[in-house]
Design an enzyme around this catalytic site. Structure first.
Site, mmCIF file in Angstrom:
data_model
loop_
_atom_site.group_PDB
_atom_site.id
_atom_site.type_symbol
_atom_site.label_atom_id
_atom_site.label_comp_id
_atom_site.label_asym_id
_atom_site.label_seq_id
_atom_site.Cartn_x
_atom_site.Cartn_y
_atom_site.Cartn_z
ATOM 1 N N GLY B 19 1.035 -1.169 -0.204
ATOM 2 C CA GLY B 19 0.231 0.004 0.153
ATOM 3 C C GLY B 19 1.088 1.283 0.005
ATOM 4 O O GLY B 19 2.118 1.192 0.095
ATOM 5 N N CYS B 20 0.301 2.298 -0.316
ATOM 6 C CA CYS B 20 1.368 3.481 -0.468
ATOM 7 C C CYS B 20 0.591 4.880 -0.389
ATOM 8 O O CYS B 20 -0.491 4.948 -0.472
ATOM 9 C CB CYS B 20 1.771 3.412 -1.870
ATOM 10 S SG CYS B 20 2.596 1.925 -2.224
ATOM 11 N N ALA B 21 1.495 5.939 -0.612
ATOM 12 C CA ALA B 21 1.005 7.485 -0.677
ATOM 13 C C ALA B 21 1.674 7.800 -1.962
ATOM 14 O O ALA B 21 2.821 7.626 -2.010
ATOM 15 C CB ALA B 21 1.450 8.168 0.752
ATOM 16 N N GLY B 190 5.673 7.105 -1.327
ATOM 17 C CA GLY B 190 5.958 6.524 -0.008
ATOM 18 C C GLY B 190 5.429 5.074 -0.101
ATOM 19 O O GLY B 190 4.076 4.651 -0.434
ATOM 20 N N ASN B 216 -0.351 3.775 -5.988
ATOM 21 C CA ASN B 216 -0.881 3.313 -4.771
ATOM 22 C C ASN B 216 -1.916 2.328 -5.070
ATOM 23 O O ASN B 216 -2.961 2.687 -5.748
ATOM 24 C CB ASN B 216 -1.600 4.507 -4.066
ATOM 25 C CG ASN B 216 -2.308 4.128 -2.830
ATOM 26 O OD1 ASN B 216 -2.245 3.052 -2.330
ATOM 27 N ND2 ASN B 216 -3.061 4.961 -2.256
#
Ligand code: SF4
Ligand code: SF4
Lengths: 501, 378
Positions: B19-21, B190, B216
């Site tokens: 998962g991410c930003a 991120g 993401n």
């Protein structure tokens, strides 16, 4: 001679306390097993004629009947099984080839049952097919390799002909002749209602069924029965049958007894003559010849119909498929060795060919390695039994599947495997009018529609579980599969990981 | 690499969900600004990363070398560097090479050797290859990344660059001294991988030529997409979503010459039911695209920001299973996973909106912007 005596495989058990002598079974059994004995004042049976089709069992109003496997046995022998022994007796008695029908009953591995499907959790949400759109529409045909633009910059949307399916399932080839008028009509009606296709097989197209043309695939096989320009133009696509999974390498044989009335007319051969399809097409001895036939058929139909080339799954199926993909064909249909047949030599059916799962996996990989997977769509058949088989087939790389046996079962077939005798008690594999009328095409088509709709629901359910909301994202998505109890080699051929990996 | 890391399967050997930003900032007028806004923006979304990967892409950062491909390379030892440099010398004219300047950072450790090269293909080699220039560069990069063990080219476009590492993205920004670069567009990522020790090359953005993708989500169509795109000479060695998405965009946009809008309608195609309601001409086009590139449909949650020379495109999966926010202030455009990541940089945007699933937000340099970027390069 006593050695020719074979004890029947099945016994008819009648509960005399329940039997009310209504004689339904007698009327229903085309094999003439049941008879009313005036002296004994009771029903008796001659089980030597029974093929275990369950027609009587299903229709007996008092549930007085059941068919059981006989416990009469030869001396136990793992090598010389009862079947092996009786086959020798049979052939020693007749000097003939043993005939059989439907798919092989032998205990070969069913790879569908050795693969498990994935589901998403946490990192990737599953999708609820009842709340979100879930798409199973599939197009079959060549995909353009290069985008072309019109002078105004818009995309030139002209493509080679495509078949649009609402569900990636089609009814595969079963000829009128091998199956009945009513069975054909059931398939045609269902294909129309479902937005899919049925296939004429090699028996031509009955004139009553031209109206279902937009949902019909017309087949051209080595016998060329019933092939004429009107026939080719009547269908939505043309299938060249090069091989059949149940009997790779050999042709077809419809006994003269089934060539009656309209069947003879539709096939364009005289009544009562055996319809023999040669093993090869006598104008196709190489891949160049196949290419010529493909283009001949395209010419004959103004390049408006996709051409399907159907091949049997044999050892070098991927090389053959690669050739077919370059032959101008739009779709390759691959038929696995567990596929059904109206009649085939038992030895061929039970020993020639390879399982469709392996054939599909290696063909899909080969075409991708050669960068030509987009030249053709792949349709596979040869014992697709349920929606999970379909999901697995698509994840391995198929665009769509062909089903025949499941469709016949939906129509009432009880898999007695004696279609070649022409006395199908369920009105399917027969031309006897009294038997044919047992199958009501309206009811039959409704049952087919139910079956495919039910499968479609299940496919959507499983897709949603995987977080996939469109069938194309499942196609060739082998990461969604895991093997269970498979060897390294089998996993490698299937191109999947083992469960737990 | 530590012993512990060697015990784990490396990136590319297994598929790792994460998962991410993401965030992106763009000046339509080609105004150049430092990387610190991108750092501030991603820092707000700290909890969406877990310290196992962060990275940036900056556009317009190398005006003085704008006609040269800028290669950013990780080396795990000097052998790899020597082999790779020999390969570069054989295939390119290397105009300039240097270490990429870094600032030591307590939370960023185990860094590989990080080098930068400005190159242009050797004319004779290029002619002999019978490829166009970009394809030549792409093939060379893929060759290094698959064949030279311990070398990894992670950025290869003109007048742009990717900076990435294992760590929290804000730390990565400081590590690479991004405040010292100026670009008209920045994207940042991120990462929240679920089960990997992290590998520098596996951090995002993923880049090919000037295409960079920050993403993401976790796509469920991965293997269908991968097996399809690999037919066209791409090799998905990292087994990440971002990699396959980048290759698909490269194929559709650079090789098939689809517009970005069309690309978006392939990878996040409208539902058939939506297509059925379109006017006839559009319908034909959409059916054509969906059918022709069926295996490039992406399903499952994703939000991506694609960077390219001259613009950004943000796109959500068609169900909008991942958040994505867009905002404008003057000529500035902001894109991010969360609204807060925009407001920290621009507290008072003129407009803020949530793009619909499958509808791309495409922003490109204005005429002024193009002139500005071209002039700066002189
Ligand atoms: S052949 Fe069929 S109908 Fe006849 S006895 Fe056997 S099971 Fe009953
Ligand atoms: S179609 Fe009829 S004859 Fe053939 S297996 Fe089925 S029930 Fe038996």
């Amino acid at each position: 001679m006593a050695i020719n005596y074979l004890y029947p495989d099945y016994e008819v058990i009648r509960n005399q306390q329940r039997c009310i002598n209504c004689r339904v079974c007698e009327r229903q059994c085309a094999n003439e097993v049941h008879r009313y004995d005036e002296e004994l004042k009771m029903m008796v049976s001659d089980e030597s004629k029974c093929v275990n089709c369950h027609r009587c069992v299903a229709l007996c109003p008092t549930r007085a009947l059941k068919i059981v496997k006989t416990d009469n046995t030869f001396k136990e022998n793992a090598n010389w099984t009862g079947e092996a022994i009786t086959d020798v007796y049979r052939q020693a008695g007749t000097g003939g080839v043993l005939l059989a029908s439907m798919g092989t009953p032998k205990n070969y591995p069913v790879y569908w049952d050795r693969m498990l499907i994935n589901a998403s959790q946490v990192t990737n949400p599953s999708i609820d097919p009842l709340r979100e759109p879930m798409e199973t529409t599939t197009f079959l045909g060549q995909k353009s390799a290069k985008i072309r633009r019109n002078p105004d910059g818009s995309i030139n949307t002209k493509t080679t002909p495509q078949l649009k399916l609402s569900v990636p399932v089609m009814f595969s080839a079963m000829s009128y002749g091998s199956i009945s008028y009513n069975a054909h009509k059931s398939l045609a009606l269902a294909a129309q209602k479902l937005g899919i296709f049925y296939n004429t097989g090699e028996g031509g197209l009955h004139e009553d069924f031209y109206q279902y043309g937009p949902n019909t695939i017309v087949q051209v096989a080595s016998g060329r029965f019933g092939v004429h320009p009107g026939y080719l133009k009547a269908g939505a696509a043309i299938e060249i049958k090069m091989g059949q999974g149940a009997k790779p390498g050999i042709g077809g044989h419809l006994p003269g007894a089934k060539i009656v009335g309209d069947v003879s007319k539709t096939r364009m051969i005289p009544q009562g003559t055996d319809a023999i399809s040669p093993a090869p097409h006598h104008d196709i001895y190489s891949i160049e010849d196949l290419r010529q036939l493909v283009f001949m058929l395209k010419e004959a139909t103004n390049y408006e119909k996709p051409v399907i080339v159907k091949i049997a799954a044999v050892h070098n199926v991927s090389a053959i498929a690669s050739g077919v993909a370059r032959s101008g064909a739009d779709i390759i249909a691959i038929d696995g060795f567990r596929g059904g047949t109206g009649a085939a030599p038992a030895r061929t059916r039970d020993n020639v060919g390879i399982p469709i799962e392996l054939a599909l996996a290696c063909v899909d990989r080969r075409l991708r390695e050669e960068g030509i997977r987009n030249n053709v769509s792949i349709v596979i058949g040869g014992s697709i039994r349920n929606s999970a088989d379909i999901v697995k087939a698509i994840a391995l790389g198929a665009d769509a599947v062909y089903v025949a046996t499941s469709a016949l079962i939906a129509l009432g077939c009880h898999l007695c495997r004696t279609c070649h005798l022409g006395k199908c008690n369920w009105g399917i594999a027969t031309q006897r009018p009294d038997l044919v009328k047992r199958l009501n095409p309206e009811v039959g088509s409704e049952r087919l529609v139910n079956l495919i709709n039910a499968w479609n629901h299940e496919i959507k359910e499983m897709m949603g579980g995987m977080g996939i909301n469109s069938i194309e994202a499942l196609r060739g998505n082998r990461l969604m599969l895991r093997g269970i109890g498979l060897t390294e080699k089998e996993l490698q051929i299937l191109g999947i990981l083992h469960a737990g990996e | 690499m530590t012993e512990l890391q060697e015990d784990y399967p490396q990136e590319g050997e297994v598929r790792i969900p994460s998962g991410c930003a993401i965030s992106g900032i763009f000046s339509r007028n080609g105004k150049r600004f430092g990387g610190q806004d991108a750092i501030r923006s991603i820092a707000v979304m700290h909890d969406r990363s877990n310290g196992l990967g962060g990275g940036y892409a900056g556009y317009g950062i190398y005006p003085e070398y704008k006609d040269y491909y800028a290669f950013h390379v990780f080396y795990y030892d000097n052998d790899a560097k020597n082999t790779c440099e020999k390969f570069f010398d054989e295939h390119f004219d290397v105009i300039n090479l240097s270490k990429i300047p870094i600032r030591k950072h307590p939370r960023i450790t185990d860094e590989p050797l990080i080098w930068r090269y400005f190159v242009t293909p050797l004319p004779t080699k290029l002619a002999a290859s019978q490829l166009d220039e970009e394809e030549y560069v792409v093939r060379c990069v893929i060759k290094v990344n698959t064949d030279i063990k311990g070398a990894y080219v992670f950025s290869s476009g003109k007048n742009m660059g990717v900076f990435k590492a294992v760590g929290f993205p804000e730390d990565v920004g400081e590590f690479y001294r991004l405040d010292e670069y100026e670009g008209y567009a920045w994207t940042v990522h991120g990462r929240y991988p679920t089960n990997t020790p992290g590998w520098w090359g596996g951090a995002h953005p993923f880049a090919l030529l000037d295409y960079t993708v920050v993403h993401n989500g976790e796509i469920s169509s991965y293997d269908a997409n991968r097996r399809f795109i690999e037919m066209f000479g791409y090799r998905c060695t990292l087994q990440t979503d971002t990699e396959v998405i980048t290759y698909m965009i490269d194929y559709l946009h650079r090789k098939q010459c689809l517009t970005l809008d069309e690309v978006a309608h392939v990878i996040a195609a409208p539902f058939w039911s939506t297509i059925a309601m379109m006017p006839e001409e559009r319908q034909k086009e959409y059916i054509y695209l969906r059918n022709t590139f069926a295996s490039m449909l992406i399903t499952g949650p994703f939000s991506i920001i694609l960077g390219f020379n001259g613009g950004l495109m943000a796109l959500n999966d068609r169900l909008k299973l991942r958040s994505l926010v867009a905002a404008e202030k003057g000529d500035m455009v902001y894109l991010a996973s969360e609204e807060s990541a925009i407001r920290i940089v621009e507290p008072d945007p003129d407009r803020i909106w949530y793009p619909r699933g499958g509808e791309p937000v495409i922003v490109t340099l204005s005429e002024t912007g193009k002139k500005v970027v071209a002039a700066e390069s002189k």
